[in-house]
Design an enzyme around this catalytic site. Structure first.
Site, PDB file in Angstrom:
ATOM      1  N   HIS A 198       3.193 -51.655 101.161  1.00 28.49           N
ATOM      2  CA  HIS A 198       4.196 -50.861 101.886  1.00 28.49           C
ATOM      3  C   HIS A 198       4.696 -49.684 101.031  1.00 28.49           C
ATOM      4  CE1 HIS A 198       4.625 -53.212 105.596  1.00 28.49           C
ATOM      5  NE2 HIS A 198       4.356 -54.265 104.840  1.00 28.49           N
ATOM      6  N   ASP A 205      -5.766 -47.968 103.775  1.00 28.21           N
ATOM      7  CA  ASP A 205      -6.985 -48.666 104.198  1.00 28.21           C
ATOM      8  C   ASP A 205      -8.176 -47.722 104.283  1.00 28.21           C
ATOM      9  OD1 ASP A 205      -5.005 -50.499 104.584  1.00 28.21           O
ATOM     10  OD2 ASP A 205      -5.155 -50.541 106.776  1.00 28.21           O
ATOM     11  N   SER A 261      -8.444 -55.091 106.697  1.00 24.78           N
ATOM     12  CA  SER A 261      -8.837 -53.770 107.204  1.00 24.78           C
ATOM     13  C   SER A 261     -10.164 -53.717 107.941  1.00 24.78           C
ATOM     14  CB  SER A 261      -8.858 -52.743 106.075  1.00 24.78           C
ATOM     15  OG  SER A 261      -7.573 -52.301 105.866  1.00 24.78           O
ATOM     16  N   SER A 262     -10.349 -54.643 108.850  1.00 23.06           N
ATOM     17  CA  SER A 262     -11.512 -54.501 109.736  1.00 23.06           C
ATOM     18  C   SER A 262     -11.395 -53.216 110.547  1.00 23.06           C
ATOM     19  CB  SER A 262     -11.625 -55.707 110.670  1.00 23.06           C
ATOM     20  OG  SER A 262     -10.566 -55.717 111.618  1.00 23.06           O
ATOM     21  N   GLY A 322      -5.624 -58.685 107.722  1.00 19.97           N
ATOM     22  CA  GLY A 322      -5.053 -57.886 106.641  1.00 19.97           C
ATOM     23  C   GLY A 322      -6.104 -57.375 105.668  1.00 19.97           C
ATOM     24  N   TYR A 344       6.358 -53.201 111.642  1.00 16.28           N
ATOM     25  CA  TYR A 344       5.877 -52.191 110.702  1.00 16.28           C
ATOM     26  C   TYR A 344       6.635 -50.878 110.918  1.00 16.28           C
ATOM     27  CZ  TYR A 344       2.391 -49.101 108.422  1.00 16.28           C
ATOM     28  OH  TYR A 344       1.751 -48.172 107.635  1.00 16.28           O
TER      29      TYR A 344
HETATM   30  P1  ADP Z   1      -7.140 -55.507 110.180  1.00 13.22           P
HETATM   31  O1  ADP Z   1      -7.476 -54.057 110.076  1.00 13.22           O
HETATM   32  O2  ADP Z   1      -6.313 -55.973 109.040  1.00 13.22           O
HETATM   33  O3  ADP Z   1      -8.341 -56.364 110.371  1.00 13.22           O
HETATM   34  P2  ADP Z   1      -5.903 -54.577 112.590  1.00 13.22           P
HETATM   35  O4  ADP Z   1      -4.987 -55.229 113.560  1.00 13.22           O
HETATM   36  O5  ADP Z   1      -5.505 -53.297 111.976  1.00 13.22           O
HETATM   37  O6  ADP Z   1      -6.233 -55.684 111.476  1.00 13.22           O
HETATM   38  O7  ADP Z   1      -7.304 -54.312 113.276  1.00 13.22           O
HETATM   39  C1  ADP Z   1      -7.966 -55.340 113.984  1.00 13.22           C
HETATM   40  C2  ADP Z   1      -8.503 -54.787 115.292  1.00 13.22           C
HETATM   41  O8  ADP Z   1      -9.556 -53.835 115.037  1.00 13.22           O
HETATM   42  C3  ADP Z   1      -9.163 -55.835 116.155  1.00 13.22           C
HETATM   43  O9  ADP Z   1      -8.211 -56.518 116.933  1.00 13.22           O
HETATM   44  C4  ADP Z   1     -10.101 -55.000 117.004  1.00 13.22           C
HETATM   45  O10 ADP Z   1      -9.403 -54.367 118.053  1.00 13.22           O
HETATM   46  C5  ADP Z   1     -10.550 -53.922 116.043  1.00 13.22           C
HETATM   47  N1  ADP Z   1     -11.829 -54.259 115.372  1.00 13.22           N
HETATM   48  C6  ADP Z   1     -12.047 -54.225 114.046  1.00 13.22           C
HETATM   49  N2  ADP Z   1     -13.320 -54.565 113.755  1.00 13.22           N
HETATM   50  C7  ADP Z   1     -13.937 -54.802 114.933  1.00 13.22           C
HETATM   51  C8  ADP Z   1     -15.260 -55.198 115.306  1.00 13.22           C
HETATM   52  N3  ADP Z   1     -16.226 -55.403 114.398  1.00 13.22           N
HETATM   53  N4  ADP Z   1     -15.523 -55.352 116.634  1.00 13.22           N
HETATM   54  C9  ADP Z   1     -14.557 -55.131 117.569  1.00 13.22           C
HETATM   55  N5  ADP Z   1     -13.307 -54.773 117.264  1.00 13.22           N
HETATM   56  C10 ADP Z   1     -12.974 -54.599 115.966  1.00 13.22           C
HETATM   57 MG    MG Z   2      -6.069 -52.471 110.186  1.00 11.98          MG
END
Ligand code: ADP
Ligand code: MG
Length: 416
Positions: free
Chosen positions: A47, A191, A140-141, A138, A248
């Site tokens: 943060h 991220d 950063s997908s 958390g 947030y």
């Molecule tokens: P984080 O970034 O920490 O994983 P976020 O809430 O910022 O959490 O992002 C998660 C969201 O990103 C998922 O709910 C989805 O909407 C999207 N996402 C990320 N990676 C994928 C993927 N490989 N396929 C489909 N959606 C994805």
């Molecule tokens: Mg994210």
């Protein structure tokens, strides 16, 4: 009790094959190429990004792979291995902010953002995603998805920004804009910078002061844990993770309000003033005394002390002071728990078990309200510790956690 699952990273070939097969299966033709971008784990500095502060992420070996082919019209069609049975279709022409629902907002938003940044040569595309980054943990997908998309679009539409570190800052901007304005998920830039700029064997010391140029705002800090006989264990608590439910935004707004009261551009200015004063403790006290309410005092104390902890951690690790580095992890978590109030019981329990079972230090990582913890442990200790955390979660009736081995890896790149 059941054995804790370790999420393995896909190799380049595995990830490329998966994305490529999904592309062919969905769109009945071959992609132009495959690109990938990593998830990240932030070592310390939580943060702080939106307060123009310091943070210290590494890129995970876990990556999102995108097989993509450009189109000559404005149509975007995307499919993900999260739901391989159907694709989503969106027309970029006439698209406005928040105009796409669901996960497709992330990749569509990147093309939309690039066009709104003036890159009119960006057209639609077909894309298939395959990922081993856990979603919503958390790690950063979302940045792995937007950054892999941005790099792919840069390549196929010949924007020319992907090849250099400084150029990538433009692509980072499009990834951030996608998350903020299309997906509606506030993000401060940590991220996307991590996913686009980290290098193997290093942590990225990122200075988020807006006045710095891309060449001034990062430095690569050697972070070779195995050389120190160490490992970094990540435990995804699987507790529900919701950054966009207002918490947030509320934290961000409070920091901005505090900066106004203190008559500074951002809390980094405050933190630097305190750090440089003759008596930082007294100076912090005077700053907090100038703030109107208890909650704001706590939030500011976290930001100011956390920025100082990033500096201390970098110094400690460079000097091989592992115990001090671990102590700083602990102090960061405690501050996020007591002052920033972004932890949940799963995070606190996981950290507690780690500390009681030989970790040098442990802390939540990412925005909080769920997500993951990291623990700094001796080589060979990760599996045992992850199991102890899983056993305690079972006793407490929490969801079964999952674990990952974090090794500082490379940023986004073309893989095929
Ligand atoms: P984080 O970034 O920490 O994983 P976020 O809430 O910022 O959490 O992002 C998660 C969201 O990103 C998922 O709910 C989805 O909407 C999207 N996402 C990320 N990676 C994928 C993927 N490989 N396929 C489909 N959606 C994805
Ligand atoms: Mg994210």
């Amino acid at each position: 009790m059941s054995t804790v699952q370790f999420i393995k990273a896909l190799t380049n070939d595995e990830g490329s094959d998966k994305a490529s097969e999904l592309f062919r299966h969905t769109f009945a033709e071959d992609e132009s190429g495959v690109w990938s971008a990593p998830g990240r784990v932030n070592l310390i500095g939580e943060h702080t990004d939106y307060n123009a502060g310091l943070c210290l992420p590494i890129a995970l070996p876990h990556r999102t792979f995108i097989a993509l082919k450009p189109r000559t019209d404005g149509i975007v069609r995307v499919v993900s291995d999260v739901d391989p049975t159907s694709f989503q279709e969106v027309d970029l022409n006439g698209l406005e902010a928040r105009g796409v629902d669901g996960w497709a907002a992330y990749p569509v938003g990147v093309a939309w953002a690039l066009r709104s940044m003036g890159f009119s040569q960006v057209q639609g595309f077909d894309a298939a995603f395959a990922s081993c980054v856990p979603l919503g943990s958390g790690l950063s997908s979302s940045a792995a998805m937007t950054c892999s998309t941005a790099l792919a679009l840069d390549d196929v539409f010949a924007l020319g920004y992907g090849a250099s570190d400084a150029g990538r800052v433009t692509l980072i901007e499009s990834a951030m804009k996608s998350e903020n304005d299309m997906a509606g998920a506030s993000t401060g830039g940590l991220d996307q910078n991590a996913s686009m700029r980290c290098t193997a064997g290093h942590a990225l010391l990122l200075d988020c002061r807006p006045e710095l140029t891309p060449l001034e705002n990062t430095s690569q800090q050697p972070f070779d844990l195995s050389a120190h006989g160490l490992e970094l264990l990540v435990v995804d608590t699987q507790a529900p993770h919701q950054l966009n439910d207002g918490q947030y935004a509320e934290r961000r707004a409070c920091c901005e309000e505090a900066a106004k009261v203190l008559k500074v551009a951002n809390l980094r200015v405050t933190a630097d003033g305190i750090a440089k004063s003759d008596d930082p403790f007294q100076s912090l006290k005077e700053t907090l005394d100038a703030l109107p309410d208890e909650v704001m005092k706590k939030r500011v104390r976290h930001v100011v002390t956390e920025i100082a902890r990033v500096r201390s951690f970098v110094r400690a690790f460079a000097n091989g002071q592992v115990e001090e580095a671990g102590r700083l992890f602990n102090a960061s978590h405690d501050s996020l728990k007591a002052d920033y109030e972004v932890t949940v019981p799963e995070l606190d329990v996981a950290v507690d078990v780690a500390r009681k079972n030989g970790a040098y230090g442990a802390r939540m990582t990412g925005g909080g309200f769920g997500g993951s913890i990291i623990a700094l442990v001796n080589s060979g200790e990760s599996e045992k510790l992850a199991q102890l955390i899983a056993d305690e979660f079972a006793r407490q009736g929490f969801h079964a956690p999952r674990a990952l081995a974090a090794v500082a890896s490379d940023s986004a790149r073309k893989v095929r």
